[in-house]
Design an enzyme around this catalytic site. Structure first.
Site, PDB file in Angstrom:
ATOM      1  N   ALA A 125       0.847  -1.196   0.000  1.00 17.65           N
ATOM      2  CA  ALA A 125       0.000   0.000   0.000  1.00 17.65           C
ATOM      3  C   ALA A 125       0.877   1.238   0.000  1.00 17.65           C
ATOM      4  O   ALA A 125       2.056   1.181  -0.355  1.00 17.65           O
ATOM      5  CB  ALA A 125      -0.940  -0.028   1.202  1.00 17.65           C
ATOM      6  N   LYS A 183       3.650  -6.039   8.903  1.00 19.82           N
ATOM      7  CA  LYS A 183       3.586  -4.835   8.065  1.00 19.82           C
ATOM      8  C   LYS A 183       4.861  -4.027   8.268  1.00 19.82           C
ATOM      9  O   LYS A 183       5.182  -3.635   9.389  1.00 19.82           O
ATOM     10  CB  LYS A 183       2.355  -3.998   8.408  1.00 19.82           C
ATOM     11  CG  LYS A 183       2.195  -2.788   7.512  1.00 19.82           C
ATOM     12  CD  LYS A 183       0.766  -2.277   7.447  1.00 19.82           C
ATOM     13  CE  LYS A 183       0.270  -1.740   8.763  1.00 19.82           C
ATOM     14  NZ  LYS A 183      -1.031  -1.054   8.628  1.00 19.82           N
ATOM     15  N   ASP A 233     -11.122   4.465   6.088  1.00 12.03           N
ATOM     16  CA  ASP A 233     -10.587   4.179   4.753  1.00 12.03           C
ATOM     17  C   ASP A 233     -11.429   3.103   4.076  1.00 12.03           C
ATOM     18  O   ASP A 233     -11.425   1.942   4.498  1.00 12.03           O
ATOM     19  CB  ASP A 233      -9.134   3.719   4.872  1.00 12.03           C
ATOM     20  CG  ASP A 233      -8.456   3.576   3.514  1.00 12.03           C
ATOM     21  OD1 ASP A 233      -9.156   3.661   2.483  1.00 12.03           O
ATOM     22  OD2 ASP A 233      -7.228   3.377   3.485  1.00 12.03           O
TER      23      ASP A 233
END
Length: 443
Positions: free
Chosen positions: A139, A158, A291
């Site tokens: 992302a 992540k 989001d």
């Protein structure tokens, strides 16, 4: 989370200087494209405007490609603009920025290993039985890798792109300057509040410790409501996390877009859950993951439950704001224009006074957006032209930028989520009893 291999690798510019040069290179490239295209058109005897020369498919493609390769604030700001100001932007730019919602460019192996060694030391692999160097997701802020601990816990890790957190302010300034100087943003369009809020939000999203708190807080609060029985959220592993590395349990699932493509008959149920979650977040929790990117939502193939990922964009709403916003929704459902105008004024929609030129348009948009909540029967999102009507009104306002006023930041992020859900429901032809969902949650 379903595994997929992302093959496009590009080093992330780390220093402010390299990122500035990257944006400068784009500006030079755009100028060259304008000159080349202008020469071709003039030779043919045409007299194109500068705006026509700027808004070419090639220029738009170059902008999207550069933002994707810079990642971080540059890419995220493009995503925010595509969602929040889409009706105010030239359609060519809005379409290209929308591509950034799903575009992901990964770090090359050498940069990934350097990032891991800088955070965990050169012996970092000793704490894992398995670590996949191929990311399963990418992302704007970071990419996700699958791993397994020595005691066989499956993990999703992540890892933030290097230099992203340090370059947020300069990236935002550079992108806005580029868009304004190139004419890609309409003159007079005031997006200062949106940009300031994007800046604040990006600093928050770049702090993975903050995201871990959001995940923990959200998981605790949502467990008190009925929607929780249909949700799955990952567990946070604090001992394997840093401010730029967030480690969570790996949850097996299928991306919501892929799931609905393969199971179109499940669209109404899934979108009903998404809308139930939305109103629960707003009206009962006053806490929302804002989001709407479909990549943040997966489906458990065994149970059909929704899996929620990415809590960087969690936003807390003041209870007073929620009460006022609910008043506006209720007035819009009743199609009470006077009551809606008063409610929107209290919310801060008309800071320029009672004679704001676009007031009627704002009221129209809000009333149209409440249509699914007004429907006495399950609402057919795909058969509705709700998005087209809102877009047409928004475009009519954008032709007179001086008449436009950007709504409060809370409203922008709230509408960003709502618009994303409406578009997803229309895309997958969902039929949802939205009115009943709203009534049950709003009490």
């Amino acid at each position: 989370m379903n595994e997929k291999t992302l093959t496009t690798a590009s080093p992330v510019p780390k220093s402010r200087a390299s990122r500035l040069l990257s944006m400068g290179g784009l500006a030079t490239k755009l100028a060259g494209n304008v000159l080349t295209e202008g020469s071709k058109r003039w030779i043919k005897g045409e007299a194109p405007s500068l705006n026509e020369l700027v808004l070419t498919p090639k220029n738009m493609g170059d902008v999207a490609d550069k933002l994707a390769r810079m990642r971080g604030a540059a890419m995220k700001l493009g995503q925010l603009l595509s969602m929040d100001a889409g009706t105010l932007l030239p359609p060519e730019l809005a379409a290209v920025l929308a591509r950034l919602q799903s575009q992901g460019v990964i770090m090359p192996m050498t940069q990934l290993i350097h990032t891991l060694e800088s955070s965990w030391g050169t012996d970092w692999m000793d704490q894992f039985n398995y670590f996949s160097f191929d990311p399963i997701a990418a992302a704007s802020i970071g990419q996700v890798h699958k791993a397994r601990t020595l005691d066989n816990n499956e993990l999703a890790i992540k890892i933030q792109y290097p230099g992203v957190a340090q370059s947020i302010d300069s990236d935002i300034d550079n992108v806005i300057s580029l868009l304004r100087l190139s004419g890609l943003l309409p003159k007079g369009l005031d997006i200062d509040e949106l940009v300031d809020e994007a800046r604040r939000q990006l600093h928050l999203e770049a702090d993975y410790y903050a995201e871990s708190r959001h995940l923990t807080d959200f998981s605790g609060k949502i467990s008190n409501f009925s929607i929780s029985k249909n949700l799955i959220m990952p567990t946070y592993f604090a001992e394997l996390s840093e401010t730029n590395i967030m480690t969570m349990s790996f949850v097996e699932g299928v991306g919501i877009e892929e799931w609905l493509k393969d199971h179109p008959e499940d669209a109404s149920r899934i979108m009903g859950l998404m809308l139930e979650l939305f109103f629960t977040e707003l009206l009962q929790m006053n806490l929302m993951q804002t989001d709407p990117n479909p990549a943040n939502f997966h489906v458990c193939p065994d149970t059909g439950k929704l899996i929620l990922f990415d809590f960087g964009a969690v936003r807390s709403f003041n209870p007073q704001f929620v009460d006022r916003y609910k008043q506006a929704i209720d007035q819009a459902i009743d199609q009470n224009r006077a009551g809606l105008e008063a409610a929107l004024e209290v919310l801060g929609f008309f800071k320029n006074g009672t004679d704001v030129a676009n007031k009627a348009a704002v009221i129209d948009i809000f009333t149209i957006a409440a249509e699914p909540l007004r429907s006495a029967t399950p609402y057919h999102f795909a058969q509705s032209d709700i998005a087209k009507r809102i877009h047409e009104i928004g475009m009519s306002v954008s032709k007179d930028p001086d008449a436009w006023h950007t709504p409060p930041a809370d409203v922008l992020f709230l509408h960003r989520k709502m618009a994303g859900l409406y578009l997803m429901a229309a895309k997958h032809k969902a039929v949802v009893d939205t009115r009943t969902i709203y009534q049950q949650i709003s009490g």
